[in-house]
Design an enzyme around this catalytic site. Sequence first.
Site, PDB file in Angstrom:
ATOM      1  CB  THR A 135      -0.858   0.147   1.326  1.00 58.84           C
ATOM      2  OG1 THR A 135      -1.460   1.403   1.075  1.00 58.84           O
ATOM      3  CG2 THR A 135      -0.006  -0.235   2.623  1.00 58.84           C
ATOM      4  CE  LYS A 191      -7.861   5.272  -2.053  1.00 59.97           C
ATOM      5  NZ  LYS A 191      -8.477   3.941  -1.353  1.00 59.97           N
ATOM      6  CD1 TRP A 247      -3.147   4.636  -1.595  1.00 58.01           C
ATOM      7  CD2 TRP A 247      -4.108   6.675  -0.703  1.00 58.01           C
ATOM      8  NE1 TRP A 247      -4.236   4.635  -0.434  1.00 58.01           N
ATOM      9  CE2 TRP A 247      -4.677   5.302  -0.116  1.00 58.01           C
ATOM     10  CE3 TRP A 247      -4.583   7.800  -0.525  1.00 58.01           C
ATOM     11  CZ2 TRP A 247      -5.889   5.396   0.865  1.00 58.01           C
ATOM     12  CZ3 TRP A 247      -5.650   7.861   0.532  1.00 58.01           C
ATOM     13  CH2 TRP A 247      -6.266   6.758   0.927  1.00 58.01           C
TER      14      TRP A 247
HETATM   15  P1  AMP Z   1      -6.486   1.448   0.262  1.00 64.62           P
HETATM   16  O1  AMP Z   1      -5.570   0.738   1.291  1.00 64.62           O
HETATM   17  O2  AMP Z   1      -5.743   1.946  -0.899  1.00 64.62           O
HETATM   18  O3  AMP Z   1      -7.527   0.399  -0.052  1.00 64.62           O
HETATM   19  O4  AMP Z   1      -7.021   2.752   0.770  1.00 64.62           O
HETATM   20  C1  AMP Z   1      -8.014   2.711   2.041  1.00 64.62           C
HETATM   21  C2  AMP Z   1      -8.344   3.996   2.515  1.00 64.62           C
HETATM   22  O5  AMP Z   1      -9.427   4.597   1.269  1.00 64.62           O
HETATM   23  C3  AMP Z   1      -9.043   4.092   3.702  1.00 64.62           C
HETATM   24  O6  AMP Z   1      -8.229   4.149   4.715  1.00 64.62           O
HETATM   25  C4  AMP Z   1     -10.010   5.380   3.351  1.00 64.62           C
HETATM   26  O7  AMP Z   1      -9.276   6.380   3.679  1.00 64.62           O
HETATM   27  C5  AMP Z   1     -10.309   5.089   2.051  1.00 64.62           C
HETATM   28  N1  AMP Z   1     -11.490   4.772   1.872  1.00 64.62           N
HETATM   29  C6  AMP Z   1     -11.881   3.371   1.636  1.00 64.62           C
HETATM   30  N2  AMP Z   1     -13.285   3.191   1.360  1.00 64.62           N
HETATM   31  C7  AMP Z   1     -14.115   4.330   1.535  1.00 64.62           C
HETATM   32  C8  AMP Z   1     -15.171   4.928   1.632  1.00 64.62           C
HETATM   33  N3  AMP Z   1     -16.282   3.889   1.514  1.00 64.62           N
HETATM   34  N4  AMP Z   1     -15.539   5.937   2.090  1.00 64.62           N
HETATM   35  C9  AMP Z   1     -14.391   6.990   2.381  1.00 64.62           C
HETATM   36  N5  AMP Z   1     -13.190   6.715   2.389  1.00 64.62           N
HETATM   37  C10 AMP Z   1     -12.903   5.291   1.909  1.00 64.62           C
END
Ligand code: AMP
Length: 533
Positions: free
Chosen positions: A178, A429, A434
């Site tokens: 990540t 995002k 990211w």
């Molecule tokens: P990743 O590890 O790239 O999947 O990113 C995870 C992050 O995406 C989380 O910690 C949140 O900041 C953001 N995220 C994922 N799903 C949502 C959602 N439904 N609403 C708001 N933020 C989200």
Amino acid sequence: MLGGIQNSKLLVTNLIDHAAREHTNREIVSYWADGSLTRSNWGEIGVEARKFSQALQKLGMKKGDRIATIAMNHVHHLATWYGTAGIGGVLHTINPRLFEEQLVYICNHAEDRVLLFDKMFTPIIELIKPQLKTVEHFIQFDGEKGEYSTYRELVDAEDGDFTWVDVEENDPVGLCYTSGTTGNPKGVLYEHRSNVIHAITEVQPDVMDLATKSVMLPVVPMFHANAWGIPFAAAAVGSKLVFSASNEAPVLWKLIREEKVTHSAGVPTVWLSMFADMDTNGGDYGDLTTVIIGGSACPRAMIERLMKNDIRVGHAWGMTETSPIGTTGAYPANWDELSFDEQVDVICMQGRPPYGVELRVVDEDGNELPRDGESSGTLEIRGPWIIQRYFQADEDAVGEDRWFDTGDVAVLHPDGTMQITDRAKDVIKSGGEWISSIELENAAVGAPGVAEAAAVGVYHPKWDERPLLIVVRKPDSDVSGDDIKSYLTDKIAKWWMPDEVIFVDELPHTATGKILKRALRDEYKDYKLAGVE
Ligand code: AMP
């Protein structure tokens, strides 16, 4: 005293054995990058995975070795997941959208020994190959054979007569990095056990609601937290899978309509382009009943539009570190008594956790805050598919009580519904990927005439968030936004380029002199980028 029940291990290979045995003819459809379409089924994948295990052993791979992929969603990719698990290996999915240094870093850090890639990513392979220290075999997944061996030739040389290598359920089986935090990307090492429990959870009605009769098209890429675990969950119940190596809206609609897709999953950006295509070219939703949307907050208008068409929106929140399901938009018990608008209100929030996941919000001192729908704090999570320690890290990512700090800011409502209200981690995002605001700022302050710079994410209808760069000029400088952008051109990935650069006299700071990002995010939260409604 022990109980009297068998202690069978929870293994990913058991998922494919089950699917191949009980759902032999249930189809796996693949739409390839060259526009062709192939049909396979769970039975064939069971054999193909074994052949891939044999091929890996022939290449000298053994238990614990990392086998990497840079690939879109397709059936060969699926077979390598299960075939790697079959030798006790670790399948490392790599996001092709990362840039060169990150790709090189993670391949070397993971010590990948084999790298399988889609032909379309050959330019990436050529770029990084000289810098990779551990990769011994480069294998091309699709297309005509060129310089590299192909997946087909490796697999076709085997007979599939193979017994899975014996592993323990806590042995690693998958690895995904990540970049959603500062510093170098970090690897999350999934286990057989965690993947299987996650898969069994995911099929539940309140989560993805998958069954044998479901036809699932995961738009979410297999390199994003295991395509949200769908290739495992679908095997647990024998759903039909439809893979697409293209995310173009016309292709996805064609597949949805012709393959009678009932379920899909992806980031909000996908649906915006799907709607735009539908508005121009017409067409219907086919047999769609359920779409899982997550990765970023799902906009209200999107939820409304889908729900008006009798499609359930499972608004999911999760992270690479959480396998990734943390919450989904499960319907509350009083759902049928709610008005349409009230139902939309519920789905706009991130939903409740399935059994296994525990959530809490804490204040700055780590004290748990009440579930009153108002007290906002850092969201913490724990459970059997939540990270304990990053790959090769010296210490755990959690304390003794196993709570993991998500870096998200949230409130919990009295009924347990979680609502994300902000993000403590300093990242933007864009379209599910990211952008590190810190790296963007560091690059920007190198530009002549820039005294200080801060990057914040502002709303964008297509990409959810796009970077806005806020700059303080050096005294006497008249540097322009275009000057700064052209300076950044060869320093950051193209898609990291700020949509706009604005100038201010000063930026807010903390007592220790750091830029107060939270204040800036608040100040610019309603900022409208030029041309955005
Ligand atoms: P990743 O590890 O790239 O999947 O990113 C995870 C992050 O995406 C989380 O910690 C949140 O900041 C953001 N995220 C994922 N799903 C949502 C959602 N439904 N609403 C708001 N933020 C989200």
